[in-house]
Design a protein around this motif. Structure first.
Motif, PDB file in Angstrom:
ATOM      1  N   LEU A 158      -4.260 -11.843  40.090  1.00 20.08           N
ATOM      2  CA  LEU A 158      -4.697 -12.921  39.212  1.00 20.08           C
ATOM      3  C   LEU A 158      -5.163 -14.098  40.051  1.00 20.08           C
ATOM      4  N   ASP A 159      -6.369 -14.558  39.828  1.00 19.02           N
ATOM      5  CA  ASP A 159      -6.865 -15.760  40.487  1.00 19.02           C
ATOM      6  C   ASP A 159      -6.098 -16.955  39.913  1.00 19.02           C
ATOM      7  N   ASP A 160      -5.332 -17.636  40.762  1.00 25.53           N
ATOM      8  CA  ASP A 160      -4.523 -18.752  40.259  1.00 25.53           C
ATOM      9  C   ASP A 160      -5.076 -20.109  40.679  1.00 25.53           C
ATOM     10  N   SER A 161      -6.374 -20.159  40.977  1.00 28.73           N
ATOM     11  CA  SER A 161      -7.002 -21.440  41.279  1.00 28.73           C
ATOM     12  C   SER A 161      -6.973 -22.315  40.030  1.00 28.73           C
ATOM     13  N   ALA A 162      -7.125 -23.615  40.226  1.00 25.85           N
ATOM     14  CA  ALA A 162      -7.093 -24.546  39.102  1.00 25.85           C
ATOM     15  C   ALA A 162      -8.218 -24.279  38.109  1.00 25.85           C
ATOM     16  N   GLN A 163      -9.314 -23.699  38.583  1.00 29.06           N
ATOM     17  CA  GLN A 163     -10.433 -23.397  37.687  1.00 29.06           C
ATOM     18  C   GLN A 163     -10.123 -22.187  36.807  1.00 29.06           C
ATOM     19  N   LYS A 164      -9.466 -21.187  37.353  1.00 29.23           N
ATOM     20  CA  LYS A 164      -9.184 -19.954  36.621  1.00 29.23           C
ATOM     21  C   LYS A 164      -7.866 -20.007  35.842  1.00 29.23           C
ATOM     22  N   PHE A 165      -6.953 -20.853  36.273  1.00 31.49           N
ATOM     23  CA  PHE A 165      -5.641 -20.967  35.618  1.00 31.49           C
ATOM     24  C   PHE A 165      -5.245 -22.439  35.646  1.00 31.49           C
ATOM     25  N   PRO A 166      -5.799 -23.235  34.724  1.00 33.26           N
ATOM     26  CA  PRO A 166      -5.615 -24.690  34.781  1.00 33.26           C
ATOM     27  C   PRO A 166      -4.183 -25.124  34.460  1.00 33.26           C
ATOM     28  N   ALA A 167      -3.834 -26.292  34.948  1.00 33.14           N
ATOM     29  CA  ALA A 167      -2.556 -26.898  34.582  1.00 33.14           C
ATOM     30  C   ALA A 167      -2.524 -27.123  33.073  1.00 33.14           C
ATOM     31  N   GLY A 168      -1.345 -26.971  32.484  1.00 32.07           N
ATOM     32  CA  GLY A 168      -1.185 -27.171  31.054  1.00 32.07           C
ATOM     33  C   GLY A 168      -1.580 -25.976  30.203  1.00 32.07           C
ATOM     34  N   SER A 169      -1.787 -24.817  30.840  1.00 32.50           N
ATOM     35  CA  SER A 169      -2.242 -23.641  30.090  1.00 32.50           C
ATOM     36  C   SER A 169      -1.238 -22.495  30.160  1.00 32.50           C
ATOM     37  N   LEU A 170      -1.383 -21.581  29.212  1.00 29.27           N
ATOM     38  CA  LEU A 170      -0.669 -20.320  29.211  1.00 29.27           C
ATOM     39  C   LEU A 170      -1.662 -19.225  29.587  1.00 29.27           C
ATOM     40  N   LYS A 171      -1.265 -18.328  30.462  1.00 24.88           N
ATOM     41  CA  LYS A 171      -2.079 -17.129  30.718  1.00 24.88           C
ATOM     42  C   LYS A 171      -1.347 -15.949  30.089  1.00 24.88           C
ATOM     43  N   VAL A 172      -1.933 -15.401  29.035  1.00 27.99           N
ATOM     44  CA  VAL A 172      -1.326 -14.294  28.308  1.00 27.99           C
ATOM     45  C   VAL A 172      -1.929 -12.988  28.809  1.00 27.99           C
ATOM     46  N   MET A 173      -1.056 -12.046  29.178  1.00 26.43           N
ATOM     47  CA  MET A 173      -1.476 -10.736  29.676  1.00 26.43           C
ATOM     48  C   MET A 173      -0.924  -9.670  28.737  1.00 26.43           C
ATOM     49  N   ASN A 174      -1.807  -8.922  28.119  1.00 32.69           N
ATOM     50  CA  ASN A 174      -1.352  -7.851  27.224  1.00 32.69           C
ATOM     51  C   ASN A 174      -1.321  -6.531  27.975  1.00 32.69           C
ATOM     52  N   LEU A 175      -0.157  -6.198  28.510  1.00 27.03           N
ATOM     53  CA  LEU A 175       0.038  -4.928  29.214  1.00 27.03           C
ATOM     54  C   LEU A 175       0.652  -3.870  28.310  1.00 27.03           C
ATOM     55  N   SER A 176       0.719  -4.152  27.032  1.00 25.04           N
ATOM     56  CA  SER A 176       1.298  -3.204  26.076  1.00 25.04           C
ATOM     57  C   SER A 176       0.232  -2.216  25.610  1.00 25.04           C
ATOM     58  N   PRO A 177       0.624  -1.137  24.943  1.00 23.14           N
ATOM     59  CA  PRO A 177      -0.346  -0.152  24.436  1.00 23.14           C
ATOM     60  C   PRO A 177      -0.881  -0.498  23.049  1.00 23.14           C
ATOM     61  N   GLN A 178      -0.737  -1.767  22.628  1.00 27.31           N
ATOM     62  CA  GLN A 178      -1.177  -2.180  21.296  1.00 27.31           C
ATOM     63  C   GLN A 178      -2.020  -3.451  21.381  1.00 27.31           C
ATOM     64  N   PRO A 179      -3.002  -3.633  20.488  1.00 27.65           N
ATOM     65  CA  PRO A 179      -3.593  -4.959  20.321  1.00 27.65           C
ATOM     66  C   PRO A 179      -2.501  -5.933  19.866  1.00 27.65           C
ATOM     67  N   ILE A 180      -2.576  -7.165  20.352  1.00 26.40           N
ATOM     68  CA  ILE A 180      -1.526  -8.146  20.080  1.00 26.40           C
ATOM     69  C   ILE A 180      -2.145  -9.412  19.494  1.00 26.40           C
ATOM     70  N   ARG A 181      -1.445  -9.994  18.537  1.00 29.36           N
ATOM     71  CA  ARG A 181      -1.823 -11.301  17.993  1.00 29.36           C
ATOM     72  C   ARG A 181      -0.688 -12.277  18.276  1.00 29.36           C
ATOM     73  N   ILE A 182      -1.026 -13.368  18.963  1.00 24.89           N
ATOM     74  CA  ILE A 182      -0.083 -14.457  19.194  1.00 24.89           C
ATOM     75  C   ILE A 182      -0.457 -15.584  18.256  1.00 24.89           C
ATOM     76  N   GLN A 183       0.484 -16.047  17.468  1.00 25.07           N
ATOM     77  CA  GLN A 183       0.250 -17.138  16.535  1.00 25.07           C
ATOM     78  C   GLN A 183       1.041 -18.355  17.004  1.00 25.07           C
ATOM     79  N   LEU A 184       0.318 -19.423  17.344  1.00 24.64           N
ATOM     80  CA  LEU A 184       0.934 -20.668  17.783  1.00 24.64           C
ATOM     81  C   LEU A 184       0.628 -21.750  16.754  1.00 24.64           C
ATOM     82  N   GLU A 185       1.677 -22.252  16.113  1.00 30.08           N
ATOM     83  CA  GLU A 185       1.492 -23.278  15.087  1.00 30.08           C
ATOM     84  C   GLU A 185       0.412 -22.852  14.093  1.00 30.08           C
ATOM     85  N   ASN A 186       0.478 -21.582  13.673  1.00 31.53           N
ATOM     86  CA  ASN A 186      -0.420 -21.012  12.659  1.00 31.53           C
ATOM     87  C   ASN A 186      -1.861 -20.791  13.151  1.00 31.53           C
ATOM     88  N   LYS A 187      -2.111 -20.945  14.442  1.00 32.11           N
ATOM     89  CA  LYS A 187      -3.414 -20.625  15.001  1.00 32.11           C
ATOM     90  C   LYS A 187      -3.322 -19.277  15.710  1.00 32.11           C
TER      91      LYS A 187
END
Length: 262
Positions: A158-187
């Motif tokens: 994973l490129d962890d430079s500030a451009q590719k992984f900025p401060a204040g962000s989440l990097k979500v990696m779906n390594l599961s065998p299913q499509p995934i939906r993450i709901q944050l505050e109804n978004k």
């Protein structure tokens, strides 16, 4: 030290399988037993060190062999091979990093300082395809297949430079065998199988927390797999890894906070 690795039985993106051995319920929080060797630190003053600034993160692996070395695969197989570069893998992310071969298209991790070890199946630990022009990255070590002759682990970079992984962000990696939906505050944030993507400045409530609900798409419908409260990363960054737990055969999410200041 004996390497403690729970093998995968498939080479796909799914992290779990019915035949896999049970793994620890938590990511290991200790280093792999090589604390006597001083690592470099991100943000240190002085002359820049050569090489990729690599941080090796263990996931579903308690430890690697006591000594680990990194090689540029092409150089190691040339007429003028170079010695291996020491690697220190941990179950957490902080400011410490290793210098890894700069410009390598593939990095091979082995148990030996001898460059010939890149060709020896009993010495080789893992291989990693390196993104072009990578200067700083997280090398995520995952369990291997457990099959005779296969590598002990596999590595995602994973490129962890500030451009590719900025401060204040989440990097979500779906390594599961299913499509995934993450709901944050109804978004909703949808992730295909194998997809990784940043959620920058995630939505939060008045307490700077995100009400999180997660769903997996199975049997032609979205099925709830978990719920929690996620704090805003603030000035830091958080990896959220979605995977199939081989012990329970359930999809789970585990967060790894990167405490490094950008």
């Amino acid at each position: 030290m004996k390497a403690l690795v729970t093998p995968l039985l498939a080479l796909g993106l799914a992290i779990g399988t019915a035949g896999a051995q049970q793994v620890s319920a938590n990511v290991a929080l200790g280093s792999s037993g090589r604390g006597s060797v001083v690592q470099n630190t991100l943000g240190q003053t002085g002359e820049a060190q050569p090489g990729i600034h690599g941080r090796s993160l263990l996931f579903l692996i308690e430890s690697l062999p006591e000594k680990v070395f990194a090689y540029d695969a092409a150089v190691a197989n040339s007429d003028k091979p170079l010695p291996g570069m020491p690697v220190h893998a941990k179950g957490y992310l902080n400011h410490e990093f290793d210098n890894l071969p700069m410009g390598a298209k593939e990095i091979v991790f082995t148990k030996s300082e001898d460059p010939a070890s890149v060709k020896a199946a009993d010495q080789r630990i893992a291989r990693a395809v390196v993104p072009e022009n990578l200067k700083s990255g997280i090398f995520l070590f995952l369990p291997g297949t457990g099959k005779p002759g296969d590598d002990l682990a596999r590595v995602m970079v994973l490129d962890d430079s500030a451009q590719k992984f900025p401060a204040g962000s989440l990097k979500v990696m779906n390594l599961s065998p299913q499509p995934i939906r993450i709901q944050l505050e109804n978004k909703d944030f949808d992730f295909k199988i194998g997809e990784q993507r940043n959620i920058e400045n995630p939505p939060v409530n008045e307490n700077q927390m995100s009400g999180m609900r997660a769903f997996g798409f199975q049997d032609n419908q979205w099925q709830r797999i978990g719920a929690s409260m996620w704090p805003h990363p603030g000035t830091k960054r958080v990896l959220q890894i979605i995977f199939m737990n081989p012990a329970t055969q359930q999809v789970e999410i585990r967060g790894v906070r990167d405490v490094t200041s950008l």
